[in-house]
Design a protein around this motif. Structure first.
Motif, PDB file in Angstrom:
ATOM      1  N   UNK A  64       0.831  -1.217   0.000  1.00  0.00           N
ATOM      2  CA  UNK A  64       0.000   0.000   0.000  1.00  0.00           C
ATOM      3  C   UNK A  64       0.860   1.260   0.000  1.00  0.00           C
ATOM      4  N   UNK A  65       2.023   1.181  -0.632  1.00  0.00           N
ATOM      5  CA  UNK A  65       2.914   2.332  -0.741  1.00  0.00           C
ATOM      6  C   UNK A  65       3.845   2.512   0.445  1.00  0.00           C
ATOM      7  N   UNK A  66       3.658   1.735   1.506  1.00  0.00           N
ATOM      8  CA  UNK A  66       4.482   1.895   2.714  1.00  0.00           C
ATOM      9  C   UNK A  66       5.952   1.607   2.455  1.00  0.00           C
ATOM     10  N   UNK A  67       6.226   0.720   1.488  1.00  0.00           N
ATOM     11  CA  UNK A  67       7.617   0.318   1.260  1.00  0.00           C
ATOM     12  C   UNK A  67       8.380   1.239   0.309  1.00  0.00           C
ATOM     13  N   UNK A  68       7.675   2.146  -0.337  1.00  0.00           N
ATOM     14  CA  UNK A  68       8.339   3.037  -1.290  1.00  0.00           C
ATOM     15  C   UNK A  68       9.418   3.875  -0.612  1.00  0.00           C
ATOM     16  N   UNK A  69       9.139   4.312   0.616  1.00  0.00           N
ATOM     17  CA  UNK A  69      10.095   5.160   1.331  1.00  0.00           C
ATOM     18  C   UNK A  69      10.860   4.419   2.423  1.00  0.00           C
ATOM     19  N   UNK A  70      10.755   3.099   2.406  1.00  0.00           N
ATOM     20  CA  UNK A  70      11.522   2.302   3.356  1.00  0.00           C
ATOM     21  C   UNK A  70      13.017   2.442   3.046  1.00  0.00           C
ATOM     22  N   UNK A  71      13.820   2.728   4.062  1.00  0.00           N
ATOM     23  CA  UNK A  71      15.245   2.996   3.837  1.00  0.00           C
ATOM     24  C   UNK A  71      15.970   1.805   3.224  1.00  0.00           C
ATOM     25  N   UNK A  72      15.635   0.601   3.673  1.00  0.00           N
ATOM     26  CA  UNK A  72      16.272  -0.591   3.102  1.00  0.00           C
ATOM     27  C   UNK A  72      15.918  -0.755   1.630  1.00  0.00           C
ATOM     28  N   UNK A  73      14.660  -0.505   1.316  1.00  0.00           N
ATOM     29  CA  UNK A  73      14.205  -0.626  -0.071  1.00  0.00           C
ATOM     30  C   UNK A  73      14.875   0.429  -0.939  1.00  0.00           C
TER      31      UNK A  73
END
Length: 299
Positions: free
Chosen positions: A218-227
Motif C-alpha cells: 500500500x505504498x508503505x515500502x516506497x520510502x523504506x530505507x532498506x528498499x
C-alpha cells in the motif's frame, strides 16, 4: 527475464488446457482515473486487467474495453484483438453459493461487455453474514467452486482460481473428493513485509500460481530505507524493485496506480534481475504485516 516470451506465465500447466497469462497486469481496486489508465496502459503494451464485482467498476472497464477492442484507428492503426487480452474478475463474499456464483459471473460478463473471461476467482474464503468459525463458510465455498468448475467446463472462462486462500483453505479444496478442476491461481497480499513463504512453497508444489496484490505494501515500502538503498544498488525505482522481487519469487503482479508515469515505469521490470542476496535482504523485512483483512480467521 530479458525477452518478450518471459513476460508470460503458464496457467493450467497440469491440465489439458494450458494458457499464457501476462505476468504484469493493471490492478483496478479503487482506481479513480480508470478509463484513462486502461486506455494508456493498452496503448503501451499492457494486456491484462484485474477487477472484481465488489470493485463496482466493471461497467466502466467494459466501456473502455469495447472502445479499445473495436476501434480501428488506435495503437498506430492496429486493432486490439480480444484474444490478446487477459481479463480477470472475482466472485465476492456476498455471492457465494452455486446459483449465486453463476448469477454473479453472468452479471460481471455483461458489465464487462465480453463473451468470456480469462480468469474468474473466488474473492474471499468467508461468506457475508457468517462468523469466521462457522462451518457454513466451508460448505458455501465448496458450492461456489462447483459453479466455477461449471463455468470452466462450459468454456465461459478459460481458467479458475481463488483469492485470499490460506494453506488450510487450499488443502480443503484440493482434498475434496468432488474436485474436478484444480485452482490455477491464488491471489493474495504478498510483499516483503508479508512474505508468505510457506504459502508460496505450497502453491509451487501444487502448480498454483501465486499472484501478489499490494506488492508495494500500500505504498508503505516506497520510502523504506532498506528498499531505497537496494533500489539504488540495482539502479531502479523502489516500485520497480518491489515488483521485480515478486516476479523473482515466481509471482505475478497487478499494481494499481492513477499516475501515468508510474504506470509506464511499472512496465519496465523485464530487462533486469535481482541477485539472490538482494532477494534475501527483502525477505528479511518480513513482519507478517498485512494492510488488508487476514483470511486466516476464516475456517
Amino acid at each position: 527475464m530479458n525477452n518478450n516470451s518471459e513476460k508470460f506465465i503458464i496457467l493450467n500447466e497440469s491440465n489439458s488446457n494450458p494458457i499464457k497469462m501476462p505476468i504484469l497486469g493493471i490492478g483496478t481496486y479503487k482506481l479513480n482515473d480508470i478509463e484513462n489508465i486502461i486506455k494508456i496502459g493498452l496503448e503501451n503494451g499492457y494486456r491484462r486487467i484485474d477487477t472484481a464485482s465488489m470493485y463496482n467498476n466493471e461497467d466502466r472497464i467494459g466501456k473502455i474495453l469495447k472502445e479499445m477492442i473495436t476501434k480501428n484507428d488506435g495503437l498506430d492503426g492496429k486493432k486490439i484483438k480480444r484474444e490478446e487480452l487477459f481479463i480477470t474478475s472475482k466472485c465476492s463474499f456476498m455471492e457465494h453459493g452455486y446459483d449465486n456464483a453463476l448469477k454473479a459471473f453472468n452479471q460481471s460478463l455483461e458489465k464487462l461487455q465480453l463473451d468470456y473471461l480469462d480468469c474468474y476467482l473466488i474473492h474471499w474464503p468467508g461468506v457475508k453474514g457468517l462468523d469466521g468459525n462457522d462451518s457454513g463458510n466451508s460448505i458455501q465455498r465448496a458450492q461456489t467452486w462447483r459453479a466455477l468448475e461449471k463455468l470452466y467446463q462450459d468454456k465461459k472462462v478459460r481458467s479458475i482460481g481463488v483469492s485470499n486462500y490460506t494453506i488450510n483453505h487450499l488443502n480443503e479444496l484440493l482434498s475434496s473428493p468432488s474436485l474436478q478442476i484444480k485452482p490455477a491461481l491464488n491471489q493474495v497480499e504478498f510483499h516483503p513485509l508479508n512474505f508468505q513463504k510457506d504459502l508460496l512453497e505450497f502453491c509451487k508444489n501444487n502448480n498454483i500460481i501465486l499472484e501478489s496484490y499490494s506488492s508495494l505494501a500500500c505504498g508503505r515500502l516506497i520510502n523504506n530505507e532498506n528498499v531505497k538503498e537496494l533500489s539504488k544498488k540495482v539502479g531502479r525505482t523502489p516500485s520497480q524493485l518491489l515488483l521485480r522481487y515478486c516476479i523473482e519469487h515466481g509471482c505475478t503482479v497487478i499494481p494499481k496506480t492513477d499516475n501515468v508515469h508510474r504506470l509506464i515505469e511499472n512496465e519496465m521490470i523485464f530487462d533486469f534481475n535481482l541477485s539472490s542476496d538482494i532477494v534475501e535482504s527483502l525477505d528479511k523485512l518480513n513482519r507478517d504485516q498485512r494492510f488488508y483483512m487476514d483470511p486466516s480467521s476464516i475456517i
